[in-house]
Design a protein around this motif. Structure first.
Motif, PDB file in Angstrom:
ATOM      1  N   PRO A 119     -18.742  14.585   4.749  1.00 46.52           N
ATOM      2  CA  PRO A 119     -19.427  13.918   5.873  1.00 46.52           C
ATOM      3  C   PRO A 119     -18.430  13.194   6.770  1.00 46.52           C
ATOM      4  CG  PRO A 119     -19.709  12.642   3.860  1.00 46.52           C
ATOM      5  CD  PRO A 119     -18.994  13.907   3.458  1.00 46.52           C
ATOM      6  N   MET A 120     -18.668  13.270   8.066  1.00 48.61           N
ATOM      7  CA  MET A 120     -17.785  12.643   9.046  1.00 48.61           C
ATOM      8  C   MET A 120     -18.153  11.176   9.295  1.00 48.61           C
ATOM      9  SD  MET A 120     -15.439  14.813  10.005  1.00 48.61           S
ATOM     10  CE  MET A 120     -15.401  15.198   8.234  1.00 48.61           C
ATOM     11  N   PHE A 121     -19.402  10.835   9.109  1.00 45.54           N
ATOM     12  CA  PHE A 121     -19.833   9.452   9.347  1.00 45.54           C
ATOM     13  C   PHE A 121     -19.864   8.714   8.017  1.00 45.54           C
ATOM     14  CE2 PHE A 121     -22.982   6.107   9.894  1.00 45.54           C
ATOM     15  CZ  PHE A 121     -22.625   5.566  11.127  1.00 45.54           C
ATOM     16  N   PRO A 122     -19.361   7.472   7.988  1.00 47.13           N
ATOM     17  CA  PRO A 122     -18.849   6.668   9.099  1.00 47.13           C
ATOM     18  C   PRO A 122     -17.328   6.626   9.213  1.00 47.13           C
ATOM     19  CG  PRO A 122     -19.351   5.239   7.287  1.00 47.13           C
ATOM     20  CD  PRO A 122     -19.639   6.641   6.814  1.00 47.13           C
ATOM     21  N   TYR A 123     -16.619   7.027   8.135  1.00 46.35           N
ATOM     22  CA  TYR A 123     -15.185   6.752   8.082  1.00 46.35           C
ATOM     23  C   TYR A 123     -14.395   7.602   9.074  1.00 46.35           C
ATOM     24  CZ  TYR A 123     -16.739   4.510   3.783  1.00 46.35           C
ATOM     25  OH  TYR A 123     -17.412   3.733   2.876  1.00 46.35           O
ATOM     26  N   PHE A 124     -14.617   8.903   9.068  1.00 46.40           N
ATOM     27  CA  PHE A 124     -13.855   9.766   9.969  1.00 46.40           C
ATOM     28  C   PHE A 124     -14.235   9.518  11.431  1.00 46.40           C
ATOM     29  CE2 PHE A 124     -13.407  11.848   5.909  1.00 46.40           C
ATOM     30  CZ  PHE A 124     -12.116  12.360   5.942  1.00 46.40           C
ATOM     31  N   ASP A 125     -15.510   9.273  11.689  1.00 43.88           N
ATOM     32  CA  ASP A 125     -15.916   8.946  13.057  1.00 43.88           C
ATOM     33  C   ASP A 125     -15.293   7.636  13.524  1.00 43.88           C
ATOM     34  OD1 ASP A 125     -17.400  11.219  13.443  1.00 43.88           O
ATOM     35  OD2 ASP A 125     -19.296  10.321  12.818  1.00 43.88           O
ATOM     36  N   THR A 126     -15.219   6.662  12.627  1.00 44.20           N
ATOM     37  CA  THR A 126     -14.582   5.391  12.990  1.00 44.20           C
ATOM     38  C   THR A 126     -13.115   5.581  13.336  1.00 44.20           C
ATOM     39  OG1 THR A 126     -16.102   4.203  11.518  1.00 44.20           O
ATOM     40  CG2 THR A 126     -14.102   3.049  12.190  1.00 44.20           C
ATOM     41  N   ALA A 127     -12.408   6.394  12.543  1.00 46.38           N
ATOM     42  CA  ALA A 127     -11.005   6.680  12.858  1.00 46.38           C
ATOM     43  C   ALA A 127     -10.885   7.389  14.204  1.00 46.38           C
ATOM     44  CB  ALA A 127     -10.400   7.537  11.748  1.00 46.38           C
ATOM     45  N   TYR A 147      -5.566  -3.972  17.109  1.00 48.26           N
ATOM     46  CA  TYR A 147      -4.647  -3.000  17.714  1.00 48.26           C
ATOM     47  C   TYR A 147      -3.282  -3.027  17.026  1.00 48.26           C
ATOM     48  CZ  TYR A 147      -1.631  -0.697  21.103  1.00 48.26           C
ATOM     49  OH  TYR A 147      -0.715   0.133  21.693  1.00 48.26           O
ATOM     50  N   SER A 148      -2.789  -4.212  16.692  1.00 49.70           N
ATOM     51  CA  SER A 148      -1.480  -4.311  16.036  1.00 49.70           C
ATOM     52  C   SER A 148      -1.502  -3.640  14.670  1.00 49.70           C
ATOM     53  CB  SER A 148      -1.081  -5.780  15.900  1.00 49.70           C
ATOM     54  OG  SER A 148      -0.992  -6.401  17.173  1.00 49.70           O
ATOM     55  N   CYS A 149      -2.589  -3.825  13.930  1.00 45.80           N
ATOM     56  CA  CYS A 149      -2.684  -3.174  12.615  1.00 45.80           C
ATOM     57  C   CYS A 149      -2.814  -1.662  12.752  1.00 45.80           C
ATOM     58  CB  CYS A 149      -3.870  -3.741  11.846  1.00 45.80           C
ATOM     59  SG  CYS A 149      -3.693  -5.479  11.367  1.00 45.80           S
ATOM     60  N   ALA A 150      -3.642  -1.219  13.706  1.00 45.74           N
ATOM     61  CA  ALA A 150      -3.840   0.219  13.874  1.00 45.74           C
ATOM     62  C   ALA A 150      -2.596   0.902  14.433  1.00 45.74           C
ATOM     63  CB  ALA A 150      -5.034   0.481  14.792  1.00 45.74           C
ATOM     64  N   ALA A 151      -1.788   0.176  15.210  1.00 40.51           N
ATOM     65  CA  ALA A 151      -0.568   0.754  15.772  1.00 40.51           C
ATOM     66  C   ALA A 151       0.573   0.808  14.769  1.00 40.51           C
ATOM     67  CB  ALA A 151      -0.131  -0.048  17.000  1.00 40.51           C
ATOM     68  N   PHE A 152       0.435   0.142  13.619  1.00 39.17           N
ATOM     69  CA  PHE A 152       1.442   0.224  12.560  1.00 39.17           C
ATOM     70  C   PHE A 152       1.528   1.675  12.096  1.00 39.17           C
ATOM     71  CE2 PHE A 152       2.671  -0.645   8.002  1.00 39.17           C
ATOM     72  CZ  PHE A 152       3.991  -0.961   8.299  1.00 39.17           C
ATOM     73  N   LEU A 153       2.736   2.238  12.069  1.00 39.44           N
ATOM     74  CA  LEU A 153       2.923   3.677  11.921  1.00 39.44           C
ATOM     75  C   LEU A 153       2.197   4.273  10.713  1.00 39.44           C
ATOM     76  CD1 LEU A 153       4.148   6.266  12.978  1.00 39.44           C
ATOM     77  CD2 LEU A 153       6.254   5.731  11.721  1.00 39.44           C
ATOM     78  N   PRO A 154       2.324   3.722   9.491  1.00 36.81           N
ATOM     79  CA  PRO A 154       1.591   4.342   8.370  1.00 36.81           C
ATOM     80  C   PRO A 154       0.081   4.355   8.587  1.00 36.81           C
ATOM     81  CG  PRO A 154       3.296   2.876   7.553  1.00 36.81           C
ATOM     82  CD  PRO A 154       3.212   2.630   9.022  1.00 36.81           C
ATOM     83  N   VAL A 155      -0.455   3.249   9.127  1.00 37.67           N
ATOM     84  CA  VAL A 155      -1.895   3.205   9.387  1.00 37.67           C
ATOM     85  C   VAL A 155      -2.279   4.188  10.475  1.00 37.67           C
ATOM     86  CG1 VAL A 155      -3.812   1.712  10.080  1.00 37.67           C
ATOM     87  CG2 VAL A 155      -1.978   0.797   8.654  1.00 37.67           C
ATOM     88  N   ARG A 156      -1.440   4.273  11.503  1.00 37.07           N
ATOM     89  CA  ARG A 156      -1.749   5.191  12.604  1.00 37.07           C
ATOM     90  C   ARG A 156      -1.681   6.642  12.146  1.00 37.07           C
ATOM     91  NH1 ARG A 156      -0.235   3.972  18.779  1.00 37.07           N
ATOM     92  NH2 ARG A 156      -1.528   5.590  19.728  1.00 37.07           N
ATOM     93  N   LEU A 157      -0.793   6.960  11.250  1.00 40.25           N
ATOM     94  CA  LEU A 157      -0.724   8.319  10.717  1.00 40.25           C
ATOM     95  C   LEU A 157      -2.014   8.691  10.001  1.00 40.25           C
ATOM     96  CD1 LEU A 157       2.939   8.503   9.326  1.00 40.25           C
ATOM     97  CD2 LEU A 157       2.003   9.761  11.270  1.00 40.25           C
ATOM     98  N   VAL A 158      -2.524   7.755   9.198  1.00 33.42           N
ATOM     99  CA  VAL A 158      -3.772   8.020   8.464  1.00 33.42           C
ATOM    100  C   VAL A 158      -4.932   8.187   9.442  1.00 33.42           C
ATOM    101  CG1 VAL A 158      -5.401   7.087   6.792  1.00 33.42           C
ATOM    102  CG2 VAL A 158      -2.947   6.844   6.399  1.00 33.42           C
ATOM    103  N   LEU A 159      -5.035   7.269  10.411  1.00 31.75           N
ATOM    104  CA  LEU A 159      -6.128   7.346  11.374  1.00 31.75           C
ATOM    105  C   LEU A 159      -6.050   8.630  12.212  1.00 31.75           C
ATOM    106  CD1 LEU A 159      -6.215   3.637  12.631  1.00 31.75           C
ATOM    107  CD2 LEU A 159      -7.796   4.737  11.046  1.00 31.75           C
ATOM    108  N   THR A 160      -4.847   8.998  12.624  1.00 33.51           N
ATOM    109  CA  THR A 160      -4.691  10.215  13.428  1.00 33.51           C
ATOM    110  C   THR A 160      -5.025  11.453  12.608  1.00 33.51           C
ATOM    111  OG1 THR A 160      -2.962   9.122  14.721  1.00 33.51           O
ATOM    112  CG2 THR A 160      -3.096  11.522  14.870  1.00 33.51           C
ATOM    113  N   GLY A 161      -4.621  11.470  11.338  1.00 37.40           N
ATOM    114  CA  GLY A 161      -4.982  12.595  10.483  1.00 37.40           C
ATOM    115  C   GLY A 161      -6.489  12.725  10.310  1.00 37.40           C
ATOM    116  N   MET A 162      -7.174  11.590  10.165  1.00 38.40           N
ATOM    117  CA  MET A 162      -8.639  11.629  10.052  1.00 38.40           C
ATOM    118  C   MET A 162      -9.274  12.094  11.364  1.00 38.40           C
ATOM    119  SD  MET A 162      -9.166   8.083   7.900  1.00 38.40           S
ATOM    120  CE  MET A 162     -10.946   8.247   7.731  1.00 38.40           C
ATOM    121  N   LYS A 163      -8.682  11.695  12.480  1.00 34.89           N
ATOM    122  CA  LYS A 163      -9.206  12.163  13.761  1.00 34.89           C
ATOM    123  C   LYS A 163      -9.025  13.671  13.907  1.00 34.89           C
ATOM    124  CE  LYS A 163      -8.267  11.948  18.738  1.00 34.89           C
ATOM    125  NZ  LYS A 163      -9.673  12.058  19.159  1.00 34.89           N
TER     126      LYS A 163
END
Length: 306
Positions: free
Chosen positions: A20-28, A106-122
């Motif tokens: 399922p994409m909701f809610p975690y993948f949609d949030t990313a 924004y600062s937490c999401a822009a942190f490279l390891p976190v951003r990699l995870v979020l971008t992969g989920m997107k």
């Protein structure tokens, strides 16, 4: 036809297809989309000057694919607004990314390891969007290959394809940034996915849907992660594109007499140089005669008028 052959891989493909994409993948997806808007030139100024315009632009980033695919399928473009839960979730992510105190989110999401995870989920959600667009078109247009490709491409890359309209909302008009003139990597990889899933739906590819979803998702996630880690924006399809362009579309420059004549500069008759102040002072009689001639012609004209 099962080309993968391995039972564990097949189970992984089926598990990914049922994820399922909701809610975690949609949030990313919403976080990364809003962050991409915030990093556009002038976006922060717009967020301070007009929060509503900033919010509207964010919704186009988040739901641009659904809006554009709805327009292509002759459906209401406001259909994404019917899902109030997703709209509220995307609006919450927009507010936190732009207006959270101390820019904590924004600062937490822009942190490279976190951003990699979020971008992969997107990127995982990209697979579902492309596939849903292809399936939506196949239900209405049986064996309509090009319609499937168009709808799947629009649903997966609608945010990029509607970038000019989104910029217009923020008061920016740059027609030279049209995605059709110079495609970005997400637009290209989404088009490739739309072609593959359309061929699979028309039974031209000997792959099952879960298997193709797994292969395509692994490719786009790994490649996007590699590009982010290397800090490169170059497309991996560049060598293939260059070879195809040189083979199919490049034309050698040929000599044309008309072209050479049109580019030959024409010689203009040289105008006599106007005397400067020194030369004018050296011929006072000529200047006085000119003034007398002008006065005489003006007097003659006045007499004719009277």
């Amino acid at each position: 036809m099962d080309l993968l052959g391995l039972g564990a891989v097949k189970q992984l493909a089926e598990g990914l297809a049922g994820l399922p994409m909701f809610p975690y993948f949609d949030t990313a997806h919403y976080i990364v989309s809003v962050m991409a808007l915030r990093e556009q030139p002038g976006a922060l100024e717009v967020s301070r000057r007009s929060p509503f315009a900033c919010w509207f632009s964010s919704m186009l980033y988040c739901f641009g694919g659904a809006v554009l695919s709805g327009i292509i399928m002759s459906e209401a473009p406001v259909a994404p607004l019917a899902n109030s839960t997703n709209i509220l979730l995307a609006s919450l992510m927009w507010y936190l990314v732009f207006y959270c105190p101390l820019d904590a989110v924004y600062s937490c999401a822009a942190f490279l390891p976190v951003r990699l995870v979020l971008t992969g989920m997107k990127e995982v959600t990209r697979t579902w969007k492309v596939l849903s667009g292809v399936v939506q078109a196949s239900k209405k247009y049986k064996d309509g290959l090009f319609v499937m490709i168009a709808v799947g491409w629009a649903k997966g890359a609608g945010g990029g394809l509607m970038s000019n309209f989104e910029q217009l909302v923020r008061g920016v008009w740059k027609p030279e940034t049209n995605e059709l003139l110079k495609m970005s990597y997400p637009t290209k990889v989404t088009l490739i996915g739309a072609v593959l899933f359309s061929l699979q739906q028309c039974h031209y590819l000997p792959l099952q849907t879960p298997e193709l979803m797994l292969l395509y998702t692994i490719f786009i996630v790994v490649n996007k992660t590699r590009m982010m880690l290397m800090g490169s924006s170059s497309s991996p399809f560049a060598p293939v594109e260059a070879a195809l362009y040189q083979t199919l579309f490049a034309r050698p420059l040929t000599y044309s007499p008309l072209t050479s004549q049109s580019h030959t500069p024409t010689q203009t008759p040289s105008c006599p140089a106007r005397p400067d102040s020194k030369d004018a002072s050296s011929v006072p009689n000529g200047s006085s005669q000119t003034e007398e001639t002008l006065d005489h012609s003006e007097s003659e004209n006045s007499k004719k008028t009277n």
